[in-house]
Design a protein around this motif. Structure first.
Motif, PDB file in Angstrom:
ATOM      1  N   ALA A  67      12.767   3.465   0.017  1.00 38.15           N
ATOM      2  CA  ALA A  67      12.718   1.777  -0.141  1.00 38.15           C
ATOM      3  C   ALA A  67      12.748   1.916  -1.821  1.00 38.15           C
ATOM      4  N   GLU A  68      12.847   2.568  -2.703  1.00 34.44           N
ATOM      5  CA  GLU A  68      13.111   2.291  -3.960  1.00 34.44           C
ATOM      6  C   GLU A  68      14.653   2.081  -3.917  1.00 34.44           C
ATOM      7  N   SER A  69      15.567   2.409  -3.408  1.00 33.54           N
ATOM      8  CA  SER A  69      16.913   2.139  -3.978  1.00 33.54           C
ATOM      9  C   SER A  69      16.676   1.007  -3.535  1.00 33.54           C
ATOM     10  N   PHE A  70      16.597   0.227  -2.359  1.00 34.12           N
ATOM     11  CA  PHE A  70      16.712  -0.950  -2.377  1.00 34.12           C
ATOM     12  C   PHE A  70      16.493  -1.795  -3.675  1.00 34.12           C
ATOM     13  N   GLY A  71      15.667  -1.219  -3.992  1.00 34.36           N
ATOM     14  CA  GLY A  71      14.788  -1.967  -4.860  1.00 34.36           C
ATOM     15  C   GLY A  71      13.495  -2.478  -4.980  1.00 34.36           C
ATOM     16  N   ILE A  72      13.179  -2.002  -4.437  1.00 38.33           N
ATOM     17  CA  ILE A  72      11.297  -2.555  -3.476  1.00 38.33           C
ATOM     18  C   ILE A  72      10.297  -1.577  -3.971  1.00 38.33           C
ATOM     19  N   ALA A  73       9.064  -1.565  -3.775  1.00 39.87           N
ATOM     20  CA  ALA A  73       7.968  -1.414  -4.445  1.00 39.87           C
ATOM     21  C   ALA A  73       8.115  -0.108  -2.904  1.00 39.87           C
ATOM     22  N   ALA A  74       7.791   0.968  -3.617  1.00 34.25           N
ATOM     23  CA  ALA A  74       6.862   2.332  -2.553  1.00 34.25           C
ATOM     24  C   ALA A  74       5.522   3.045  -3.273  1.00 34.25           C
ATOM     25  N   TYR A  75       4.349   3.238  -1.680  1.00 34.24           N
ATOM     26  CA  TYR A  75       3.632   3.807  -1.829  1.00 34.24           C
ATOM     27  C   TYR A  75       3.729   4.929  -0.409  1.00 34.24           C
ATOM     28  N   ARG A  76       3.145   5.791  -1.103  1.00 35.88           N
ATOM     29  CA  ARG A  76       2.856   7.258  -0.204  1.00 35.88           C
ATOM     30  C   ARG A  76       1.108   7.606  -0.834  1.00 35.88           C
ATOM     31  N   PRO A  77       0.527   6.562  -0.061  1.00 34.46           N
ATOM     32  CA  PRO A  77      -1.151   6.830  -0.270  1.00 34.46           C
ATOM     33  C   PRO A  77      -1.605   8.699   0.482  1.00 34.46           C
ATOM     34  N   GLU A  78      -2.250   9.671  -0.626  1.00 38.41           N
ATOM     35  CA  GLU A  78      -3.101  10.701  -0.330  1.00 38.41           C
ATOM     36  C   GLU A  78      -4.171  10.667   0.066  1.00 38.41           C
ATOM     37  N   SER A  79      -5.159   9.652   0.206  1.00 45.93           N
ATOM     38  CA  SER A  79      -6.549   9.865   0.278  1.00 45.93           C
ATOM     39  C   SER A  79      -6.775   7.921   0.965  1.00 45.93           C
ATOM     40  N   TRP A  80      -7.638   7.654   1.414  1.00 44.70           N
ATOM     41  CA  TRP A  80      -8.602   6.817   2.691  1.00 44.70           C
ATOM     42  C   TRP A  80      -8.871   5.787   0.820  1.00 44.70           C
ATOM     43  N   SER A  81      -8.793   6.506   0.659  1.00 45.07           N
ATOM     44  CA  SER A  81      -9.623   4.814  -1.000  1.00 45.07           C
ATOM     45  C   SER A  81      -7.848   4.145  -1.510  1.00 45.07           C
ATOM     46  N   GLU A  82      -7.077   5.473  -2.002  1.00 45.51           N
ATOM     47  CA  GLU A  82      -5.777   5.414  -1.936  1.00 45.51           C
ATOM     48  C   GLU A  82      -4.937   4.503  -1.333  1.00 45.51           C
ATOM     49  N   LEU A  83      -4.962   4.521   0.178  1.00 44.54           N
ATOM     50  CA  LEU A  83      -4.715   3.893   1.270  1.00 44.54           C
ATOM     51  C   LEU A  83      -5.339   2.752   1.326  1.00 44.54           C
ATOM     52  N   ALA A  84      -6.894   1.729   0.980  1.00 45.35           N
ATOM     53  CA  ALA A  84      -7.230   1.100   0.801  1.00 45.35           C
ATOM     54  C   ALA A  84      -6.522  -0.228  -0.460  1.00 45.35           C
TER      55      ALA A  84
END
Length: 528
Positions: free
Chosen positions: A491-508
């Motif tokens: 995703a970052e190679s296209f210049g967009i933000a990328a997230y990979r949450p590891e907890s439920w609070s992070e997901l929200a």
């Protein structure tokens, strides 16, 4: 003007804003006609992506989305998206280039009979073989595509015809043709059936959200306390916040809506397409009293043989049925489905513990919490679609877009681009890792066009829905597993933000940040 220029001016008259497609030698005249046009040409990375964009754009706006290819392999690449629009009842006009007429009578480079190829997946299609028929061909293509039930049409423009001079001028666009008012004899027959009914139930299908019938349907079920179960493509016709909603016509482990239909003594289907949901699932005994309300007669099928068919404008029919119930002073049972709704609501709002792994079913309540009622969620095809269709509460028509006629993988990423262009609200494109990489290149198209939507990527490293089916049938699975790239880096190679949450609070937190940003973003959810 040449033929290509008349074609473009004709599309301007039709109100076309975007054409999604790929350039080719054989559509060169058309491309240069677009250069100085009011229409924005959006070059895509694959013709299938362009067709999916036109598909979703048409479904959300009611105006035909337009896609473009060259001849041969370009046209074959369009085919899946065009077929998807046709079975999902989305208005779409496909344009394809073709070699010169002088070489189509013999075998020649990249030449296929594209008109014949598109015939099974369109409502109408033709070759523009004469400059003097271009204006009529365009007007007919849009009229047929947008006329209920909407679907796909196709125009082929040979390169020599495209460059020929034409004296014709575009035909004026007219008001869209509407279906007539419902037949009085049919209404009288339905009134008799309703007078004898105690537990009617409504199935809201694709036509209920496509034809501006939702407002009338909401009034009808509210006035007479009728329960409603929606098909996957009818979600939002009646708000799932409404106490009358039994959410989605179910399959698999959630059977409450089917239980309600079994308990009912009359089923009223509104805009229901059997291509989307096989009626054998809720009418296996074939003895249910069924009233069919749609813009076309019901398909002939043992498990869907309605007692009465009201073929008319759907909104008008529901308005008249509401009046019918008043005439007979209908008094239906009003609390017989309450327990079923309570179970459904409990099923779609599962709790999670902070340390437990992610599951699609438990991610959806978190997603629903951070999305507004009028935000649009677009689903790809796979296990996540089945869960999303059944478990994601939907509050407004056309805010949960699911392909369930053709049900083609790969629609979500390009569809998200089209949705972002079509609506003002936030857009989330949900997809599995299988469907994502089929058209992930369209992220580049989205960033180039300036779109801002969120891709919610469920990763499980397999075609899980097929794994589940094989396990159910054979207690083992084969050919369904694969590996994946690092999706964050991708995703970052296209210049967009990328997230990979590891907890439920992070997901929200990540979903809230991504969806509210109005920028392109990818949120990867790794499933157990």
């Amino acid at each position: 003007m040449n033929t290509a220029e008349v074609l473009v001016e004709s599309m301007e008259r039709e109100g076309v804003e975007y054409i999604f497609g790929l350039p080719g030698e054989e559509n060169e005249a058309l491309l240069f006609a677009l250069e100085d046009s009011k229409i924005e040409f959006v070059p895509v990375r694959h013709e299938q992506g362009g067709a999916f964009m036109a598909d979703v754009y048409g479904r959300l706006t009611g105006d035909a989305g337009v896609c473009l290819s060259t001849l041969g392999p370009g046209a074959t690449n369009l085919l899946t998206g065009v077929a998807d629009a046709n079975l999902d009842k989305a208005p779409l006009v496909a344009l394809s280039g073709q070699g010169g007429l002088e070489r189509l009578h013999k075998e020649s480079h990249q030449a296929l009979d594209v008109v014949e190829m598109f015939a099974p997946v369109t409502k109408w299609n033709t070759q523009i073989s004469d400059p003097d028929i271009v204006h009529e061909s365009v007007r007919k293509a849009f009229k047929v595509a947008e006329y209920e039930k909407p679907g796909a049409t196709h125009l082929e423009l040979p390169e020599d015809v495209a460059g020929e001079a034409s004296d014709v001028r575009p035909l004026e666009q007219r008001e869209k043709v509407r279906r007539p008012e419902p037949d009085r004899k049919s209404l009288d027959r339905v009134r008799e059936l309703l007078a004898d009914a105690e537990r009617p139930i409504v199935i809201a299908g694709n036509g209920a959200v496509r034809t501006d019938a939702a407002e009338e349907l909401r009034a009808f079920v509210s006035d007479y306390d009728l329960p409603v179960a929606a098909t996957y493509m009818g979600k939002g016709a009646v708000s799932d916040d409404d106490a009358h909603s039994l959410l989605t016509l179910d399959s698999g482990e959630h059977q409450e809506a089917s239980d309600a239909i079994e308990m009912a003594d009359l089923v009223l289907t509104v805009g229901y397409d059997i291509a989307e949901h096989d009626p054998e699932g809720w009418n296996s005994g074939t003895d249910t009293i069924v009233v069919h309300v749609d813009s076309q007669p019901a398909e002939v099928y043992e498990h869907y043989n309605p007692d009465v068919e009201i073929v008319s404008d759907i909104a008008s029919a529901i308005r008249e049925l509401n009046a019918c119930c008043g005439e007979i002073d209908a008094s239906f049972e009003t609390d017989w489905y309450d327990d079923l709704r309570e179970h459904i609501v409990a099923d779609v709002t599962p709790d999670h513990e902070e340390g437990e792994p992610f599951t699609t079913a438990k991610v959806l309540p978190v997603l629903r919490e951070v999305m507004n009622a009028d935000d649009v969620l677009l689903s790809d095809v796979g296990t996540h679609k089945m869960i999303l269709a059944q478990n994601f509460p939907t509050y407004e028509p056309n805010t949960c877009i699911i392909s369930n006629g053709l049900a083609s993988m790969g629609i979500s990423v390009p569809g998200g681009l089209a949705a972002d262009l079509a609506v003002e609200s936030n857009v989330v494109a949900a997809t599995g890792d299988g469907g994502f990489l089929m058209n992930a290149a369209e992220i580049e198209t989205a960033t180039r066009v300036g779109c801002g939507y969120t891709i919610l990527l469920f990763r499980d490293d397999e075609y899980r829905l097929i794994t589940e089916k094989q396990e159910e049938h054979r207690r083992s699975h084969f050919g369904t597993e694969f590996s994946n790239p690092d999706f964050q880096l991708f995703a970052e190679s296209f210049g967009i933000a990328a997230y990979r949450p590891e907890s439920w609070s992070e997901l929200a937190e990540d979903l809230e940040e991504a969806i509210s940003s109005d920028e392109m973003a990818l949120v990867e959810v790794v499933l157990e």
